[in-house]
Design an enzyme around this catalytic site. Structure first.
Site, mmCIF file in Angstrom:
data_model
loop_
_atom_site.group_PDB
_atom_site.id
_atom_site.type_symbol
_atom_site.label_atom_id
_atom_site.label_comp_id
_atom_site.label_asym_id
_atom_site.label_seq_id
_atom_site.Cartn_x
_atom_site.Cartn_y
_atom_site.Cartn_z
ATOM 1 C CB SER A 1 -1.616 0.006 2.126
ATOM 2 O OG SER A 1 -1.471 1.578 1.461
ATOM 3 C CE1 TYR B 1 -5.510 -1.445 4.228
ATOM 4 C CE2 TYR B 1 -3.590 0.509 3.918
ATOM 5 C CZ TYR B 1 -4.321 -0.055 3.717
ATOM 6 O OH TYR B 1 -4.778 -1.322 1.995
#
Ligand code: NAP
Ligand code: GCO
Length: 266
Positions: A147, A160
């Site tokens: 990510s 996250y």
């Protein structure tokens, strides 16, 4: 060397986790077009059914299974079943992931753990389950879906970011530990991609204007647009194919240039 042939996935078996829709579905569809047999799993039967229908509609004969990738015993059973019913996995894409957008001081430790469990522990569990057969077969490709948050932080995504940053290092470690067995482990770091996961960040406002975060992402992206799952297809095929056999422990950011850019002055 036949350069086009080196990108082919003919005869390969690819497992993409959490691939009923979204990024996983696009990657698996690209692999099917490149000649691979597709195996996917998802957490619920309804999702697997929905995925099977979508693959059929795209002319792809996929093998769909229900499996929670955080459950090590279930994952071991699942991989053994795939090896029996389909064959040994040549390509694993650790795609299944979740996000919880909660300010850190309001986030429970339980929610934090849940995100780390799916986004970091699960890629460890699934990779661990496929590596022994890859070693026996003499080759393997593992691709971890990282990510922007493998590199950057932002409000509300502490769990996250911690998990995706960890996944970047797990990628490098798998490459380091198993490179000598002809296993390449790389990551793809998608930028902001229009999928259900990011739908809340793109919601049209009551006055008809774009969501402020949507405007912010356009200003932060040199390409001046959100990515689509299809933008990840070429990079994913490259990292799964013989064309990338000397690429190991690398994170390929597919972000329209976000990480290169300071952003547009307001
Ligand atoms: P998505 O639309 O939410 O799809 C993820 C899939 O994984 C869903 O089918 C989900 O099922 C499944 N899943 C969740 N927990 C699971 C578990 N324990 N076991 C098995 N399957 C599970 O996400 P996406 O946007 O396509 O993202 C795919 C991957 O790319 C994720 O790792 C995400 O973090 C990453 N990523 C996304 C973006 C983006 O902008 N969209 C950017 C960078 C990275 P449910 O529907 O039940 O949750
Ligand atoms: C967020 C987003 C991101 C993206 C993606 C960026 O809330 O900032 O959901 O985390 O999903 O991972 O690469």
């Amino acid at each position: 060397m036949d350069i086009l042939k080196s990108f082919s996935l003919e005869g390969k078996i690819a497992l993409v986790t959490g691939a009923s829709y979204g990024i996983g579905f696009a990657i698996a569809s690209a692999y099917a077009q490149a000649g691979a047999t597709i195996v996917f799993n998802d957490i619920k039967q309804e999702l697997v059914d929905k995925g099977m229908e979508a693959y059929r509609a795209a002319g792809i004969e996929a093998h769909g299974y229900v499996c929670d990738v955080t459950d090590e015993a279930k994952v071991q059973e699942f991989i053994a079943q795939v090896e029996k019913e389909v064959g040994v996995i040549d390509i694993l894409v650790n795609n299944a992931g979740i996000i919880k957008r909660i300010p850190m001081t309001e986030m429970s430790a339980e929610d934090f753990r849940k995100v780390v469990d799916v986004d970091l522990n699960a890629p460890f569990i699934v990779s661990k389950a496929v590596i022994p057969s890859m070693i026996k077969k003499g080759h393997g490709k593992i691709i971890n879906i990282c990510s922007m948050m493998s590199e950057l932080g932002r409000e509300t995504v502490s769990a996250y970011a911690a998990a995706k940053g960890g996944l970047k290092m797990l990628t490098r470690n798998i490459a380091s530990e198993y490179g000598e067995y002809n296993i390449q482990c790389n990551g793809i770091g998608p930028g902001y991609i229009a999928t259900p996961q990011t739908a809340p960040l793109r919601e049209i406002q009551p006055d008809g204007s774009r969501h402020p975060f949507d405007q912010f992402i356009i200003a932060k992206t040199p390409a001046a647009r959100w990515g689509n799952p299809e933008d990840l297809m070429g990079p994913a095929v490259f990292l799964a194919s013989d064309a990338s056999d000397f690429v190991n422990g690398h994170i390929l950011y597919v972000d329209g240039g976000i990480l290169a850019y300071i952003g547009k002055q307001p």
